[in-house]
Design a protein around this motif. Structure first.
Motif, short mmCIF file in Angstrom:
data_model
loop_
_atom_site.label_atom_id
_atom_site.label_comp_id
_atom_site.label_asym_id
_atom_site.label_seq_id
_atom_site.Cartn_x
_atom_site.Cartn_y
_atom_site.Cartn_z
N PRO B 42 0.80 -1.23 0.00
CA PRO B 42 0.00 0.00 0.00
C PRO B 42 0.83 1.28 0.00
O PRO B 42 0.29 2.36 -0.26
N LEU B 43 2.13 1.20 0.31
CA LEU B 43 2.95 2.40 0.39
C LEU B 43 3.76 2.65 -0.87
O LEU B 43 4.24 3.76 -1.12
N LEU B 44 3.92 1.61 -1.64
CA LEU B 44 4.92 1.63 -2.69
C LEU B 44 4.61 2.61 -3.82
O LEU B 44 5.51 3.33 -4.29
N GLU B 68 17.05 1.92 -8.56
CA GLU B 68 17.26 1.03 -7.41
C GLU B 68 15.95 0.74 -6.67
O GLU B 68 15.73 -0.38 -6.20
N GLY B 69 15.10 1.78 -6.60
CA GLY B 69 13.79 1.58 -5.99
C GLY B 69 12.99 0.53 -6.74
O GLY B 69 12.37 -0.36 -6.14
N LEU B 70 13.01 0.64 -8.06
CA LEU B 70 12.26 -0.31 -8.89
C LEU B 70 12.88 -1.71 -8.84
O LEU B 70 12.17 -2.71 -8.72
N PRO B 243 19.04 -5.12 0.25
CA PRO B 243 19.03 -3.78 0.84
C PRO B 243 18.17 -2.80 0.05
O PRO B 243 17.56 -1.90 0.63
N LEU B 244 18.10 -2.98 -1.26
CA LEU B 244 17.26 -2.08 -2.07
C LEU B 244 15.79 -2.31 -1.75
O LEU B 244 15.00 -1.37 -1.67
N ASN B 245 15.46 -3.58 -1.52
CA ASN B 245 14.08 -3.92 -1.18
C ASN B 245 13.65 -3.28 0.13
O ASN B 245 12.50 -2.88 0.31
N ALA B 246 14.64 -3.15 1.03
CA ALA B 246 14.32 -2.62 2.37
C ALA B 246 14.25 -1.10 2.38
O ALA B 246 13.93 -0.51 3.41
N ASN B 247 14.55 -0.47 1.24
CA ASN B 247 14.54 0.99 1.21
C ASN B 247 13.16 1.60 1.05
O ASN B 247 12.97 2.78 1.32
N LEU B 248 12.24 0.80 0.55
CA LEU B 248 10.92 1.36 0.22
C LEU B 248 9.79 0.51 0.76
O LEU B 248 9.99 -0.66 1.10
N GLY B 249 8.62 1.11 0.78
CA GLY B 249 7.39 0.36 1.03
C GLY B 249 7.28 -0.21 2.43
O GLY B 249 7.94 0.23 3.38
N ILE B 250 6.49 -1.23 2.51
CA ILE B 250 6.15 -1.82 3.80
C ILE B 250 7.38 -2.47 4.43
O ILE B 250 7.55 -2.50 5.64
N GLN B 251 8.28 -2.99 3.60
CA GLN B 251 9.50 -3.61 4.10
C GLN B 251 10.33 -2.59 4.88
O GLN B 251 10.87 -2.88 5.95
N ILE B 256 11.99 -0.35 10.21
CA ILE B 256 12.00 0.73 11.22
C ILE B 256 11.42 0.21 12.53
O ILE B 256 11.98 0.42 13.60
N SER B 257 10.30 -0.52 12.43
CA SER B 257 9.70 -1.02 13.67
C SER B 257 10.60 -2.06 14.34
O SER B 257 10.66 -2.15 15.55
N GLU B 258 11.33 -2.83 13.52
CA GLU B 258 12.27 -3.80 14.10
C GLU B 258 13.39 -3.08 14.87
O GLU B 258 13.85 -3.54 15.90
N GLN B 259 13.79 -1.91 14.29
CA GLN B 259 14.86 -1.16 14.95
C GLN B 259 14.44 -0.65 16.33
O GLN B 259 15.28 -0.40 17.19
N LEU B 260 13.14 -0.51 16.50
CA LEU B 260 12.64 -0.02 17.80
C LEU B 260 12.96 -1.01 18.93
O LEU B 260 13.00 -0.63 20.10
N TRP B 261 13.19 -2.27 18.57
CA TRP B 261 13.54 -3.27 19.59
C TRP B 261 14.76 -2.83 20.38
O TRP B 261 14.87 -3.07 21.57
#
Lengths: 431, 460
Positions: B42-44, B68-70, B243-251, B256-261
């Motif tokens: 939904p964010l992509l 890279e985003g694509l 790493p490119l996959n983790a730059n955008l969207g829900i991933q 980010i939420s994982e980093q909150l740990w």
């Protein structure tokens, strides 16, 4: 003088307005350049002249189904075909049974981590069908010893579990056969693993005890079909080894529980993506050939069809000589099933694709290869929906004398659309 | 005034010309191409649109970012066009050139991608980097030769790039597969001198020794192979794309939420994860299921049994049934002190997927029940699992310590004696190993691996 003054005013206004208007409007001008064409691979084929009608076995799909294997068998021995299903989403083995024209699913065994295959066999020779489940332990890449072979003994109280092999890596396939000629049923085992794997055979020592013998130490064995490949009266084993190796191995039964290994074929193309192996007499010459679906590229985060994907036929020329020919180019081919789909007396093949180019909606997920009787094959498209199909089987589901097709979806990769679980296509004959 | 008028006319003419030029440029602008599909994420769509807008007005680096985003989302065709534009705007942009070659490579246009990798090799700097270095470009060309089933060409390319360890591996593998083990051995040994624990080089050495007829040595390598690690990648696709996959969207949001740990702000993590779950609710995106499991763990830390059970119910409604959920359900009932249900669920989870934590929980439970036999059984299995884990990581002394505990608690379990024998053998105690294999076979005479190991020990 006044005309010059007004001229001056107009020019000043223009001099100020032009850059302002340009600044405001030009950046929003759309480009009139023709957008470049996006490369779009993937394979489509002419619509099948043999008509297949899709039958949805389930009315509701929950989440992202992960079906690893489907087979058409008579599970409850009522003389009617059932559909045996291994499910890595629900981690169970179940079967679909037709009652009053409606297919309903019955769960047989639960709590099996990522079952890859279930083999029906009367292992204890007590007259009923037991079930041997190849347990991956983890559907995703994992090199730990998480695999098992579990035997579910058919008893009046239901299936009773026995772990007959553990402390091994992910197990992808188990096939039965009496390899040592002692009258009981032994087992060939494909330990896929990940970076490490093996091919074993388990010698039946009675009382549901099995002694493991090693045939090959290599990663990525998917299937181990069993047949008398050298027509010498005993059962041999073959194995397709993937995971960068891409080798076809034959284990010739030389009697007394001994095997001689033959590397039958290999390619340096590490990216071929061997995805299974089926034994069948495709050319009707009385010996068992091998059919190899190739198109696994799950090592990519987003898989794409490759030019070498498709279906390969290894013609058995005798004396462990197999001649390879490519007979289909379906992108992402993951599974093959052999049968006479058009009732013309020769063997055809049904194929399914896991990773065709799903950005398009017209690319094939199910096709069949029509044999002209001389092993020249034409590919006909049956469906482009559902996608992500990894397992296919053929059998006469409605007892009309024509072979139907079933397939299962492993929805691991994008797009998470056109999702299916277990789907069937009922053969309606030629249009 | 005349001069003024003339001056203004010159200015206006210049403005008109400049604006016209600007407009013409704008109308002829290279257009970013975005995929024409329904996004699962939904964010992509919005994020890619923003990248495309920046690229449209921007420079080579902006087009590279769009590419890279694509690429990170698997849109190879669209990414290829963005990288082409990045290279056109800056022909020295070596990373864009490498990524362009990669997009063509992964869409199956092998010869064309080789051509582009060779261009990238000319631009790239030499380094050991697996992505974008000159060595990696040449390595990809070698892999393409393999894909085209041209081993002779591949061999030449890998030999040229022999300073790059993955190329050493591929070269050695070609030698072994073409029955030239003598030539292969020095290269394999070089690889093992750099990565002594490498699965790939060890497996290759095992094959080479078999070909040379050194079966005992090959068997030793096979045994060592069990304790090796995957330390050297030979396929760099995932390394590039993840790493490119983790730059955008829900991933990206999930990361980010994982980093909150790290901050241990459980309430904040739960809030963020619930937000994401709500966003993913109407979709079938895979992340929804993974996120739900992460949230169950958060709720366990927050001692929130009811929320855990609710999330588990949702997971079941979506068709998910696995050992992790069973274990979590057991944990939830344990929080509620409903021990009967907790233990029953834990035992089911254990049957599916044994793990140390669960055995320890069960041992604790039986300790409270004064059931020492069950307690010791679970402590024994926990020790066995620990021993195996250390053994497969080649941490032999730690492994021995754990297996000794298992031996005490589970003296009649064949597997314990098998691993004990393997550990002693690896520690070069053949007599102890022999005795332990014998014990294993006493309890399980059908243990084929123990029989083979015992035989090979006798041959030495």
């Amino acid at each position: 003088m006044s005309s010059q003054k007004s001229q001056l005013i107009i020019l000043i206004v223009l001099a100020i307005t032009i850059p302002l208007l340009a600044w405001k409007f030009i950046p929003s001008l759309p480009s009139i350049r023709t957008p470049p064409t996006v490369y779009s691979g993937g394979s489509t084929y002419p619509k099948s002249r043999q008509h297949f009608k899709r039958l949805d076995l389930e009315t509701e799909i929950r989440g992202l189904p992960l079906i690893t294997n489907v087979q058409i068998v008579d599970l409850d021995s009522d003389g009617r075909p059932d559909i045996l299903v291994c499910d890595a989403q629900q981690n169970s083995v179940s079967y679909f049974k037709e009652v009053d024209g409606k297919w309903t699913e019955v769960q047989l065994i639960k709590d099996i981590p990522a079952p890859a295959h279930a083999t029906l066999v009367d292992i204890d020779q007590d007259g009923d069908q037991d079930m041997i489940v190849s347990v991956l332990g983890n559907l995703m890449p994992d090199d730990n010893v998480v695999g098992r072979v579990e035997l579910y003994e058919n008893t009046p109280q239901g299936y009773q579990r026995h772990v007959i092999l553990d402390e091994v890596r992910r197990v992808a396939d188990v096939q039965p056969g009496d390899f040592d000629g002692d009258g009981d049923i032994d087992l060939a085992v494909a330990i896929f693993g990940y970076a490490r794997g093996r091919v074993l055979w388990l010698e039946n020592r009675g009382e549901l005890q099995f002694f493991d013998h090693e045939l090959l130490n290599a990663p990525g064995t998917i299937h181990v079909p069993v047949a008398d490949f050298d027509s010498d009266g005993d059962l041999d084993i073959v194995a397709i080894v993937s995971q960068d190796e891409e080798e076809l191995w034959g284990f010739e039964n030389i009697g007394g529980g001994k095997f001689e290994s033959h590397r039958l074929w290999m390619t340096v193309n590490f990216d071929l993506g061997s995805a299974g192996l089926v034994a069948a007499d495709l050319d009707g010459d009385g010996d068992q050939d091998l059919i190899l679906p190739a198109g696994d590229n799950l090592e990519d985060l987003d898989a794409y069809p490759q030019p070498y994907h498709g279906c390969y036929w290894f013609e058995n020329r005798g004396s462990w000589d197999f001649q390879m020919a490519r007979i289909a180019d379906l992108g992402g081919t993951y599974s093959a099933a052999v049968g006479d789909l058009d009732n013309d007396g020769d063997q055809d093949i049904a194929l399914v694709s896991m990773t065709n180019n799903w950005s398009r909606t017209d690319t094939a997920s199910v096709v069949w290869l029509e044999n002209d009787g001389y092993q020249q094959f034409s590919t006909w498209q049956i469906a482009s929906d559902p996608i992500h199909l990894v397992t296919v089987a053929v059998g006469d589901l409605n007892s009309d004398g024509q072979l139907d097709i079933i397939a299962g979806g492993l929805n691991l990769r994008k797009p998470f659309q056109r999702i299916g679980r277990v789907s069937a296509w009922i053969n309606q004959g030629k249009n | 005034m005349q001069i003024m008028i003339r001056l203004l006319m010159v200015i206006i003419t210049t403005e008109i010309v400049c604006s016209g030029y600007w407009a013409a440029q704008q109308l002829g602008q290279y257009v970013p191409v975005l995929p024409e599909i329904t996004f699962d994420d939904p964010l992509l769509a919005a994020e890619l649109k923003a990248l495309a807008e920046t690229a449209r007005q921007g420079e080579s680096q902006d087009w590279q970012l769009l590419g890279e985003g694509l690429l990170g989302q698997g849109f190879y065709g669209e990414a290829e066009l963005a990288f082409r534009q990045a290279v056109q705007m800056d022909p020295k942009n070596s990373m864009a050139q490498y990524n362009l070659a990669f997009c063509i490579d992964r869409t199956g246009r092998i010869a064309e991608s080789t051509h582009e990798y060779l261009k990238a090799a000319k631009l790239a700097k030499p380094s050991e980097s697996l992505i974008g270095s000159r060595e990696s470009c040449i390595y990809q060309v070698g892999r393409n030769a393999l894909r085209l089933e041209n081993p002779a060409e591949a061999e030449e390319i890998f030999l040229d790039g022999i300073g790059f360890l993955p190329a050493v591996y591929q070269y050695s593998k070609l030698l072994v597969r073409s029955n030239r083990p003598v030539e292969a051995m020095p290269k394999i040994n070089h690889g093992l001198s750099v990565f002594p624990n490498s699965v790939k080089f060890t497996a290759l050495k095992m094959r080479a020794l078999e070909q040379l007829g050194y079966f005992l040595e090959a068997e030793k390598e096979a045994r060592l192979l069990e304790r090796c690690e995957s330390v050297m990648p030979t396929d760099f696709s995932i390394i590039l794309v993840t790493p490119l996959n983790a730059n955008l969207g829900i991933q990206h949001e999930e990361e980010i939420s994982e980093q909150l740990w790290a901050d241990q702000s459980l309430d904040l993590i739960a809030e963020k994860m619930n937000e994401l779950l709500l966003l993913l609710g109407p979709t079938s995106h895979q992340k929804k299921y993974a996120l739900r499991k992460s949230l169950i763990k958060v709720e366990y830390e927050r001692q929130n049994a009811n929320s855990m059970l609710e999330l588990i119910l949702h997971a079941h409604a979506d068709g998910d049934f696995d050992a992790e959920l069973l274990q979590s359900e057991g944990d939830a009932f344990a929080l509620k002190e409903d021990w009967e249900r907790a233990v029953s669920l834990w035992l089911r989870a254990l049957r599916m997927s044994p793990n140390v934590t669960l055995h320890q929980k069960l041992a604790q439970f039986y300790e409270t029940k004064k059931d020492t036999s069950s307690r010791d059984k679970h402590l024994g299995y926990a020790a066995l699992l620990k021993a195996k884990e250390k053994y497969f990581k080649n941490q032999l002394e730690d492994s021995r310590e754990a297996i000794r505990q298992a031996e005490k608690m589970l003296p009649e379990i064949a597997t314990v004696w098998y691993y004990s024998a393997e550990i002693e053998r690896a520690l070069k105690n053949p007599d102890q190993a022999q005795a332990n294999y014998a014990l294993c076979l006493e309890f399980d005479p059908t243990h084929g691996r123990a029989v083979r190991a015992l035989n090979s020990l006798g041959q030495k």
